[in-house]
Scaffold this motif. Structure first.
Motif, short mmCIF file in Angstrom:
data_model
loop_
_atom_site.label_atom_id
_atom_site.label_comp_id
_atom_site.label_asym_id
_atom_site.label_seq_id
_atom_site.Cartn_x
_atom_site.Cartn_y
_atom_site.Cartn_z
N GLY A 61 41.75 13.13 98.94
CA GLY A 61 41.17 11.90 99.43
C GLY A 61 42.08 10.68 99.40
O GLY A 61 41.73 9.65 99.95
N ARG A 62 43.22 10.78 98.76
CA ARG A 62 44.12 9.63 98.72
C ARG A 62 44.94 9.58 100.01
O ARG A 62 45.28 10.61 100.59
CB ARG A 62 45.04 9.72 97.52
CG ARG A 62 44.29 9.48 96.22
CD ARG A 62 45.21 9.61 95.01
NE ARG A 62 44.49 9.35 93.80
CZ ARG A 62 43.72 10.25 93.16
NH1 ARG A 62 43.56 11.46 93.64
NH2 ARG A 62 43.12 9.92 92.03
N PRO A 63 45.31 8.38 100.43
CA PRO A 63 46.13 8.25 101.65
C PRO A 63 47.50 8.93 101.47
O PRO A 63 48.06 8.94 100.36
CB PRO A 63 46.31 6.74 101.81
CG PRO A 63 45.28 6.11 100.94
CD PRO A 63 44.97 7.09 99.85
N LYS A 64 48.01 9.47 102.55
CA LYS A 64 49.33 10.14 102.50
C LYS A 64 50.41 9.22 101.99
O LYS A 64 51.34 9.65 101.32
CB LYS A 64 49.68 10.70 103.87
CG LYS A 64 48.77 11.84 104.29
CD LYS A 64 49.34 12.59 105.48
CE LYS A 64 48.40 13.70 105.92
NZ LYS A 64 48.19 14.74 104.96
N GLU A 65 50.31 7.92 102.30
CA GLU A 65 51.31 6.96 101.83
C GLU A 65 51.34 6.90 100.30
O GLU A 65 52.41 6.74 99.71
CB GLU A 65 51.02 5.56 102.40
CG GLU A 65 51.08 5.46 103.91
CD GLU A 65 49.82 5.96 104.61
OE1 GLU A 65 49.92 6.28 105.80
OE2 GLU A 65 48.75 6.04 103.97
N LYS A 66 50.18 7.00 99.67
CA LYS A 66 50.11 6.98 98.20
C LYS A 66 50.76 8.23 97.62
O LYS A 66 51.46 8.17 96.61
CB LYS A 66 48.67 6.86 97.72
CG LYS A 66 48.01 5.56 98.07
CD LYS A 66 48.59 4.44 97.24
CE LYS A 66 47.84 3.15 97.50
NZ LYS A 66 48.40 2.04 96.76
N ILE A 67 50.53 9.36 98.23
CA ILE A 67 51.12 10.61 97.76
C ILE A 67 52.64 10.56 97.92
O ILE A 67 53.39 10.95 97.02
CB ILE A 67 50.51 11.82 98.48
CG1 ILE A 67 49.02 11.92 98.09
CG2 ILE A 67 51.25 13.11 98.12
CD1 ILE A 67 48.24 12.93 98.88
N VAL B 275 52.66 18.57 95.00
CA VAL B 275 51.36 17.90 94.90
C VAL B 275 50.29 18.85 95.44
O VAL B 275 50.38 19.31 96.57
CB VAL B 275 51.34 16.57 95.68
CG1 VAL B 275 49.96 15.93 95.61
CG2 VAL B 275 52.42 15.63 95.16
N THR B 276 49.31 19.12 94.61
CA THR B 276 48.18 19.95 95.01
C THR B 276 46.92 19.11 95.00
O THR B 276 46.57 18.53 93.97
CB THR B 276 48.01 21.15 94.04
OG1 THR B 276 49.23 21.88 94.00
CG2 THR B 276 46.88 22.04 94.46
N GLU B 277 46.28 19.02 96.15
CA GLU B 277 45.04 18.28 96.25
C GLU B 277 43.88 19.27 96.19
O GLU B 277 43.84 20.24 96.95
CB GLU B 277 44.97 17.50 97.55
CG GLU B 277 45.94 16.34 97.60
CD GLU B 277 45.72 15.50 98.84
OE1 GLU B 277 45.11 14.43 98.72
OE2 GLU B 277 46.18 15.95 99.90
N THR B 278 42.96 19.00 95.29
CA THR B 278 41.81 19.87 95.09
C THR B 278 40.56 19.22 95.68
O THR B 278 40.32 18.03 95.43
CB THR B 278 41.59 20.13 93.59
OG1 THR B 278 42.80 20.70 93.06
CG2 THR B 278 40.44 21.07 93.34
N SER C 8 30.33 19.57 89.78
CA SER C 8 31.44 19.13 90.62
C SER C 8 31.42 17.62 90.81
O SER C 8 30.37 16.98 90.71
CB SER C 8 31.36 19.82 91.99
OG SER C 8 30.28 19.30 92.74
N VAL C 9 32.59 17.09 91.08
CA VAL C 9 32.69 15.66 91.36
C VAL C 9 31.89 15.32 92.61
O VAL C 9 31.25 14.27 92.68
CB VAL C 9 34.17 15.23 91.51
CG1 VAL C 9 34.29 13.81 92.01
CG2 VAL C 9 34.91 15.41 90.20
N GLU C 10 31.88 16.21 93.56
CA GLU C 10 31.11 16.02 94.79
C GLU C 10 29.63 15.80 94.45
O GLU C 10 28.99 14.86 94.94
CB GLU C 10 31.28 17.23 95.70
CG GLU C 10 30.56 17.14 97.02
CD GLU C 10 30.85 18.36 97.87
OE1 GLU C 10 31.56 18.21 98.88
OE2 GLU C 10 30.37 19.46 97.52
#
Length: 66
Positions: A11-17, A43-46, A57-59
């Motif tokens: 969920g984070r913007p690609k620029e932040k990653i 970087v692994t986004e779950t 779950s966080v969801e």
């Protein structure tokens, strides 16, 4: 060759990653005195549906609190 694994919720913007990758690379290269070209950052986004806190779950937690 230093390798760093970063796990985070999606969920984070690609620029932040990209910034995380750049900052970690810079810090490791400086601290370990190695060329930046030798540093690897993975970087692994779950999905929030696959990240659990306190048994759910966080969801689901986010939906309950909305």
């Amino acid at each position: 060759m230093p390798i760093v694994n970063v796990n985070m919720m999606e969920g984070r913007p690609k620029e932040k990653i990209e910034q995380v990758i750049a900052d970690l690379t810079e810090t490791l290269a400086k601290t370990l005195e190695v060329p930046k070209e030798n540093v690897r950052v993975l970087v692994t986004e779950t999905p929030k549906s696959h990240w659990g806190i306190a048994g759910e779950s966080v969801e689901k937690r986010t939906a309950k609190n909305s």
